[in-house]
Scaffold this active site. Structure first.
Site, PDB file in Angstrom:
ATOM      1  N   PHE A 190       7.384 -17.136  -0.338  1.00 18.49           N
ATOM      2  CA  PHE A 190       6.855 -16.604  -1.591  1.00 18.49           C
ATOM      3  C   PHE A 190       6.403 -15.165  -1.379  1.00 18.49           C
ATOM      4  O   PHE A 190       6.287 -14.711  -0.258  1.00 18.49           O
ATOM      5  CB  PHE A 190       5.705 -17.457  -2.122  1.00 18.49           C
ATOM      6  CG  PHE A 190       4.635 -17.787  -1.100  1.00 18.49           C
ATOM      7  CD1 PHE A 190       3.604 -16.904  -0.829  1.00 18.49           C
ATOM      8  CD2 PHE A 190       4.682 -18.983  -0.392  1.00 18.49           C
ATOM      9  CE1 PHE A 190       2.627 -17.198   0.112  1.00 18.49           C
ATOM     10  CE2 PHE A 190       3.700 -19.298   0.556  1.00 18.49           C
ATOM     11  CZ  PHE A 190       2.678 -18.406   0.796  1.00 18.49           C
ATOM     12  N   TYR A 217      -2.054  -9.021  10.080  1.00 23.53           N
ATOM     13  CA  TYR A 217      -2.931  -9.971   9.406  1.00 23.53           C
ATOM     14  C   TYR A 217      -3.945 -10.686  10.288  1.00 23.53           C
ATOM     15  O   TYR A 217      -4.878 -11.292   9.778  1.00 23.53           O
ATOM     16  CB  TYR A 217      -2.071 -10.983   8.632  1.00 23.53           C
ATOM     17  CG  TYR A 217      -1.408 -10.310   7.452  1.00 23.53           C
ATOM     18  CD1 TYR A 217      -2.125 -10.059   6.292  1.00 23.53           C
ATOM     19  CD2 TYR A 217      -0.093  -9.872   7.517  1.00 23.53           C
ATOM     20  CE1 TYR A 217      -1.554  -9.406   5.227  1.00 23.53           C
ATOM     21  CE2 TYR A 217       0.502  -9.221   6.447  1.00 23.53           C
ATOM     22  CZ  TYR A 217      -0.231  -8.984   5.303  1.00 23.53           C
ATOM     23  OH  TYR A 217       0.341  -8.329   4.244  1.00 23.53           O
ATOM     24  N   VAL A 270       0.871  -1.182   0.000  1.00 22.29           N
ATOM     25  CA  VAL A 270       0.000   0.000   0.000  1.00 22.29           C
ATOM     26  C   VAL A 270       0.902   1.224   0.000  1.00 22.29           C
ATOM     27  O   VAL A 270       1.831   1.322   0.810  1.00 22.29           O
ATOM     28  CB  VAL A 270      -0.947   0.030   1.214  1.00 22.29           C
ATOM     29  CG1 VAL A 270      -1.756   1.322   1.234  1.00 22.29           C
ATOM     30  CG2 VAL A 270      -1.884  -1.177   1.200  1.00 22.29           C
TER      31      VAL A 270
END
Length: 410
Positions: A410, A125, A86
């Protein structure tokens, strides 16, 4: 969809360069040209979500299409979330929330019940329903003397394998190990070559190219490692960094660890992201020689479709509990459900019965693969038990032989 003045939509391939520029800005990175090209090529094949304020790209997220092992040897489609960015000018304006909402909706439409990620900031999260789905440990071995073990190493011969031919040898073996341990993603040949066996380590230019050592024929275990020369002036020894070690059993693992600690001109073996139930510390005859230096949350997991996720795993013992599940981000998961499961069957259906346990989506995610126990969350005050023994019953049903583990970033 719109988040105030920001529009959330699919990011076209023509905007990948803009997306990378935003990600590098947010993560304070200036990668080499070769790594930039790798990122560019990888993003071309991923699900991509962009947040646009007019013509300006102010948010970006992408997801790999993975297959993840779940308890009992099953597999589930999983979106591997990455490049979440962001713009600093648009923080705290709902951009990340908008992108997460869009991602969860797309996963639901595509029949993808799980989302996973490696969190750069763990505090972010949980509010989106992610919980630590696996943990990793860093192990450091003093290799200035032979590794002392309580178990004799497997005597079969070791051989070095050319990294160019390693995927064909290691790939089938790794696939065989995945089913026995939850939380592991399937690896394609391209993933082996582009993520595991790349010439230069992304985080340390001084490390050697990857080395691969294999035990036995047929293969009974392998290790992937890199080395770094020591500094004679500073009197610091050379380092062996273990990227991955897989073995049939403890004797086979002992043979590989013995090899790694006997490499000339090195004095430290460091292995990041080992399973928290790795037997190596127990095998060490001298615990001062083998030290676990840290333990940390590794893969974070989010159940987008709770019923599909629960149905795909196996159950170690019978359980019959009513769960009152809170999920603000995926309303279809929220409500009161009776879970009836056993090694022979499964049912998960809405009910008006009184709850036995109340919990949030993030906590269900934490116990799903076996990383955390229900009773640990109960003791922490994060789960409410309304029927005595309900947490213990659910723990018994969720039990796994091996703790979840992955080192595939990843």
């Amino acid at each position: 969809m719109n988040v105030r003045s920001v529009q959330i939509r699919e990011l076209p391939e023509s905007d990948i360069e803009r997306a990378l520029a935003l990600a590098y800005l947010v993560f304070h990175e200036s990668p080499r040209d070769q790594l930039r090209e790798h990122h560019r090529a990888a993003l071309a094949g991923l699900l991509r979500i962009g947040a646009y304020d007019g013509a300006e790209l102010v948010g970006f997220a992408a997801a790999h299409p993975f297959s993840l092992s779940v308890p009992g040897g099953g597999e589930l489609p999983c979106a591997g979330l990455t490049f979440v960015s962001v713009a600093p000018t648009h923080r705290r304006r709902g951009v990340l929330s908008g992108m997460m909402t869009e991602l969860f909706a797309r996963c639901a439409r595509r029949g993808v019940p799980l989302v996973a990620l490696w969190a750069s900031e763990a505090s972010i999260y949980g509010r989106f329903g992610f919980g630590p789905g696996s943990y990793g440990a860093t192990v450091e071995i003093d290799a200035r003397r032979p590794l002392a073990l309580r178990l004799p190493p497997d005597p079969r011969p070791l051989r070095l394998v050319d990294p160019a031919s390693a995927p064909a040898l290691l790939g089938p073996y790794f696939e065989g190990t995945r089913s026995g341990r939850p939380g592991r993603q399937a690896r394609t040949e391209a993933w082996w070559r582009e993520e595991w066996l790349v010439e230069k380590a992304e985080d340390d230019d001084e490390l050697s190219p990857p080395r691969v050592v294999a035990l036995g024929d047929p293969l009974a275990g392998y290790a992937i490692y890199r080395t770094k020369a020591g500094d004679e002036d500073a009197r610091t020894p050379g380092v062996v960094r273990v990227e991955e070690l897989e073995a049939d059993g403890p004797a086979e693992a002992a043979a590989l660890w013995s090899y790694l600690t006997a490499i000339d001109l090195t004095g430290t073996v460091r292995a990041w992201g080992r399973p928290v139930d790795d037997p190596l510390p127990l095998l060490a005859a001298d615990r001062d020689q083998v030290r676990v230096t840290e333990s940390f949350p590794a893969l974070w997991v989010r159940l987008v479709d709770v019923r599909a996720a629960l149905a795909a795993r196996t159950w170690a013992a019978p359980v019959d509990v009513v769960l009152d599940l809170r999920d603000e981000r995926v309303p279809g998961n929220a409500g009161r459900f009776r879970l009836i499961a056993s090694p022979d069957g499964f049912s998960y259906a809405p009910t008006a019965d009184a709850p036995d346990l109340s919990l949030e989506a993030r906590d269900l995610a934490s116990v799903y693969l076996g990383a955390t126990s229900v009773r640990a969350l109960l003791r922490a005050g994060l789960i409410a038990e309304h029927k005595p023994g309900a947490a213990a019953m659910l723990d018994a049903a969720l039990s796994t032989d091996l703790r979840p583990h992955t080192v595939d970033g990843f």
